[in-house]
Design a protein around this motif. Structure first.
Motif, PDB file in Angstrom:
ATOM      1  N   ILE A   1       9.560 -10.397  -4.154  1.00 17.98           N
ATOM      2  CA  ILE A   1       8.167 -10.508  -4.565  1.00 17.98           C
ATOM      3  C   ILE A   1       7.287  -9.553  -3.764  1.00 17.98           C
ATOM      4  O   ILE A   1       6.381  -8.913  -4.315  1.00 17.98           O
ATOM      5  CB  ILE A   1       7.676 -11.955  -4.398  1.00 17.98           C
ATOM      6  CG1 ILE A   1       8.429 -12.894  -5.355  1.00 17.98           C
ATOM      7  CG2 ILE A   1       6.174 -12.041  -4.632  1.00 17.98           C
ATOM      8  CD1 ILE A   1       8.315 -12.530  -6.815  1.00 17.98           C
ATOM      9  N   TRP A   2       7.556  -9.440  -2.468  1.00 12.84           N
ATOM     10  CA  TRP A   2       6.719  -8.583  -1.628  1.00 12.84           C
ATOM     11  C   TRP A   2       6.753  -7.134  -2.097  1.00 12.84           C
ATOM     12  O   TRP A   2       5.748  -6.423  -1.993  1.00 12.84           O
ATOM     13  CB  TRP A   2       7.160  -8.682  -0.169  1.00 12.84           C
ATOM     14  CG  TRP A   2       6.780  -9.983   0.483  1.00 12.84           C
ATOM     15  CD1 TRP A   2       5.922 -10.927  -0.010  1.00 12.84           C
ATOM     16  CD2 TRP A   2       7.254 -10.487   1.741  1.00 12.84           C
ATOM     17  NE1 TRP A   2       5.824 -11.991   0.856  1.00 12.84           N
ATOM     18  CE2 TRP A   2       6.629 -11.753   1.938  1.00 12.84           C
ATOM     19  CE3 TRP A   2       8.127 -10.010   2.713  1.00 12.84           C
ATOM     20  CZ2 TRP A   2       6.872 -12.524   3.078  1.00 12.84           C
ATOM     21  CZ3 TRP A   2       8.362 -10.773   3.841  1.00 12.84           C
ATOM     22  CH2 TRP A   2       7.738 -12.023   4.024  1.00 12.84           C
ATOM     23  N   SER A   3       7.873  -6.687  -2.642  1.00 13.39           N
ATOM     24  CA  SER A   3       7.956  -5.306  -3.127  1.00 13.39           C
ATOM     25  C   SER A   3       7.036  -5.103  -4.334  1.00 13.39           C
ATOM     26  O   SER A   3       6.461  -4.025  -4.520  1.00 13.39           O
ATOM     27  CB  SER A   3       9.403  -4.956  -3.499  1.00 13.39           C
ATOM     28  OG  SER A   3       9.852  -5.740  -4.597  1.00 13.39           O
ATOM     29  N   LYS A   4       6.877  -6.133  -5.152  1.00 13.56           N
ATOM     30  CA  LYS A   4       5.967  -6.065  -6.302  1.00 13.56           C
ATOM     31  C   LYS A   4       4.521  -6.281  -5.864  1.00 13.56           C
ATOM     32  O   LYS A   4       3.588  -5.666  -6.400  1.00 13.56           O
ATOM     33  CB  LYS A   4       6.347  -7.124  -7.339  1.00 13.56           C
ATOM     34  CG  LYS A   4       7.739  -6.978  -7.932  1.00 13.56           C
ATOM     35  CD  LYS A   4       8.024  -8.106  -8.910  1.00 13.56           C
ATOM     36  CE  LYS A   4       9.414  -8.008  -9.505  1.00 13.56           C
ATOM     37  NZ  LYS A   4       9.701  -9.130 -10.446  1.00 13.56           N
ATOM     38  N   LEU A   5       4.331  -7.148  -4.886  1.00 13.60           N
ATOM     39  CA  LEU A   5       2.986  -7.497  -4.431  1.00 13.60           C
ATOM     40  C   LEU A   5       2.268  -6.296  -3.834  1.00 13.60           C
ATOM     41  O   LEU A   5       1.033  -6.190  -3.927  1.00 13.60           O
ATOM     42  CB  LEU A   5       3.083  -8.630  -3.404  1.00 13.60           C
ATOM     43  CG  LEU A   5       1.788  -9.250  -2.881  1.00 13.60           C
ATOM     44  CD1 LEU A   5       0.939  -9.802  -4.022  1.00 13.60           C
ATOM     45  CD2 LEU A   5       2.107 -10.347  -1.868  1.00 13.60           C
ATOM     46  N   ALA A   6       3.014  -5.388  -3.238  1.00 17.13           N
ATOM     47  CA  ALA A   6       2.408  -4.220  -2.597  1.00 17.13           C
ATOM     48  C   ALA A   6       1.565  -3.404  -3.579  1.00 17.13           C
ATOM     49  O   ALA A   6       0.608  -2.735  -3.173  1.00 17.13           O
ATOM     50  CB  ALA A   6       3.493  -3.345  -1.986  1.00 17.13           C
ATOM     51  N   ASP A   7       1.883  -3.477  -4.877  1.00 10.97           N
ATOM     52  CA  ASP A   7       1.151  -2.697  -5.875  1.00 10.97           C
ATOM     53  C   ASP A   7      -0.190  -3.322  -6.240  1.00 10.97           C
ATOM     54  O   ASP A   7      -1.060  -2.628  -6.786  1.00 10.97           O
ATOM     55  CB  ASP A   7       1.993  -2.544  -7.150  1.00 10.97           C
ATOM     56  CG  ASP A   7       3.238  -1.701  -6.928  1.00 10.97           C
ATOM     57  OD1 ASP A   7       3.194  -0.813  -6.053  1.00 10.97           O
ATOM     58  OD2 ASP A   7       4.250  -1.950  -7.614  1.00 10.97           O
ATOM     59  N   VAL A   8      -0.369  -4.614  -5.981  1.00 10.53           N
ATOM     60  CA  VAL A   8      -1.597  -5.295  -6.409  1.00 10.53           C
ATOM     61  C   VAL A   8      -2.360  -5.920  -5.242  1.00 10.53           C
ATOM     62  O   VAL A   8      -3.487  -6.402  -5.420  1.00 10.53           O
ATOM     63  CB  VAL A   8      -1.283  -6.402  -7.448  1.00 10.53           C
ATOM     64  CG1 VAL A   8      -0.730  -5.782  -8.720  1.00 10.53           C
ATOM     65  CG2 VAL A   8      -0.325  -7.437  -6.891  1.00 10.53           C
ATOM     66  N   ALA A   9      -1.772  -5.896  -4.052  1.00  3.37           N
ATOM     67  CA  ALA A   9      -2.398  -6.531  -2.893  1.00  3.37           C
ATOM     68  C   ALA A   9      -3.512  -5.664  -2.318  1.00  3.37           C
ATOM     69  O   ALA A   9      -3.467  -4.432  -2.393  1.00  3.37           O
ATOM     70  CB  ALA A   9      -1.351  -6.807  -1.824  1.00  3.37           C
ATOM     71  N   LYS A  10      -4.503  -6.345  -1.719  1.00  8.37           N
ATOM     72  CA  LYS A  10      -5.566  -5.657  -0.986  1.00  8.37           C
ATOM     73  C   LYS A  10      -5.215  -5.706   0.500  1.00  8.37           C
ATOM     74  O   LYS A  10      -4.925  -6.779   1.024  1.00  8.37           O
ATOM     75  CB  LYS A  10      -6.906  -6.350  -1.237  1.00  8.37           C
ATOM     76  CG  LYS A  10      -7.338  -6.310  -2.700  1.00  8.37           C
ATOM     77  CD  LYS A  10      -8.666  -7.037  -2.902  1.00  8.37           C
ATOM     78  CE  LYS A  10      -9.088  -7.012  -4.368  1.00  8.37           C
ATOM     79  NZ  LYS A  10     -10.380  -7.715  -4.581  1.00  8.37           N
ATOM     80  N   PRO A  11      -5.215  -4.565   1.176  1.00  5.67           N
ATOM     81  CA  PRO A  11      -4.803  -4.547   2.589  1.00  5.67           C
ATOM     82  C   PRO A  11      -5.671  -5.460   3.453  1.00  5.67           C
ATOM     83  O   PRO A  11      -6.879  -5.557   3.257  1.00  5.67           O
ATOM     84  CB  PRO A  11      -4.979  -3.076   2.986  1.00  5.67           C
ATOM     85  CG  PRO A  11      -4.926  -2.319   1.701  1.00  5.67           C
ATOM     86  CD  PRO A  11      -5.542  -3.222   0.677  1.00  5.67           C
ATOM     87  N   ASP A  12      -5.051  -6.119   4.399  1.00  7.24           N
ATOM     88  CA  ASP A  12      -5.759  -6.947   5.370  1.00  7.24           C
ATOM     89  C   ASP A  12      -6.300  -6.051   6.480  1.00  7.24           C
ATOM     90  O   ASP A  12      -5.688  -5.039   6.831  1.00  7.24           O
ATOM     91  CB  ASP A  12      -4.804  -7.987   5.952  1.00  7.24           C
ATOM     92  CG  ASP A  12      -5.473  -8.890   6.965  1.00  7.24           C
ATOM     93  OD1 ASP A  12      -6.282  -9.737   6.551  1.00  7.24           O
ATOM     94  OD2 ASP A  12      -5.195  -8.737   8.169  1.00  7.24           O
TER      95      ASP A  12
END
Length: 245
Positions: free
Chosen positions: A11-22
């Motif tokens: 999931i984390w590999s997919k999430l990187a495309d839609v996540a906003k950096p902390d």
């Protein structure tokens, strides 16, 4: 590698495309559950729920994807409790009148919660009564309601404490807020500490999860390391309350 770890990595590999950096952890999903594109739309799904509309007291985790939800609760004047990062400083509460008008969005961020909110003990939290709803982010959640966090077990521990003092139980609605890419179709067997959620809110839909078993109750003391107990003030407080210290 365990099933949960495999799913997180996937999931984390997919999430990187839609996540906003902390601002602190960037895209280190092992340390932060990030905000993501469409989190406001996911919050809209929660806002339409009867359980949310009737909420008078809530628990909201410190995950970045819940900033908009915390803002809305502040604007509505609904008191809520949030854990600090890693529960290292226990819990913070926001009550009506604590946040000046116009500062609701800042107050909903973690720094703002620390600035405007007040630190509260586990007994303070319990004195306000039962939570009407609990909302959390997740690294991943299955369609059958098994939620995975970052892997540290903080939400499971919070649930254990709250069930121990009687302010949540099987009737308490638990909502996971995630991006659609974080929803998995794998059929998963929950561990003895996994919290089964009732609803999954994503930017595109609200999923109602069919009940498939009971959630755990109480703190699993035998699973806690002495270092974790020592670094978690509410756990030490619960030890004293139960005469275990």
């Amino acid at each position: 590698m365990s099933t949960s770890k495999i799913i997180r990595q996937r999931i984390w590999s997919k999430l990187a495309d839609v996540a906003k950096p902390d601002t602190r952890f960037h895209l280190n999903f092992g340390e932060v559950i990030p905000d993501f594109e469409g989190s406001e739309e996911a919050t809209d799904k929660i806002a339409a729920m009867d359980a949310y509309k009737g909420t008078k007291y809530a628990f909201i985790t410190p995950d970045n994807c819940l900033v908009d939800l915390r803002r809305r609760l502040i604007e509505r004047g609904v008191p809520f409790v949030m854990s600090t990062y890693g529960i290292y400083r226990g819990f913070v509460m926001i009550e009506p009148g604590m946040v000046p008008k116009g500062a609701e969005l800042y107050a909903a961020w973690l720094d703002g919660m620390e600035h405007f909110g007040k630190p509260v003990t586990l007994q303070d939290v319990a004195a306000r009564g039962r939570f009407d709803i609990m909302v959390t982010g997740a690294s991943a959640v299955s369609l059958d309601g098994v939620r995975f966090g970052k892997g540290h077990g903080f939400f499971d521990l919070e649930w254990g404490m709250f069930t121990d003092i009687g302010i949540v139980d099987e009737r308490t609605p638990v909502v996971a807020v995630v991006h659609d890419v974080q929803v998995v179709e794998d059929k998963l067997v929950p561990s003895e500490t996994d919290i089964l959620v009732d609803y999954i809110a994503t930017p595109s839909r609200l999923i109602s999860v069919e009940k498939r078993g009971k959630r755990p109750h109480g703190v699993k003391w035998d699973l806690l390391e002495p270092e974790q107990i020592a670094s978690t003030p509410p756990i030490r407080e619960l030890q004293r309350i139960r005469g275990l210290a």
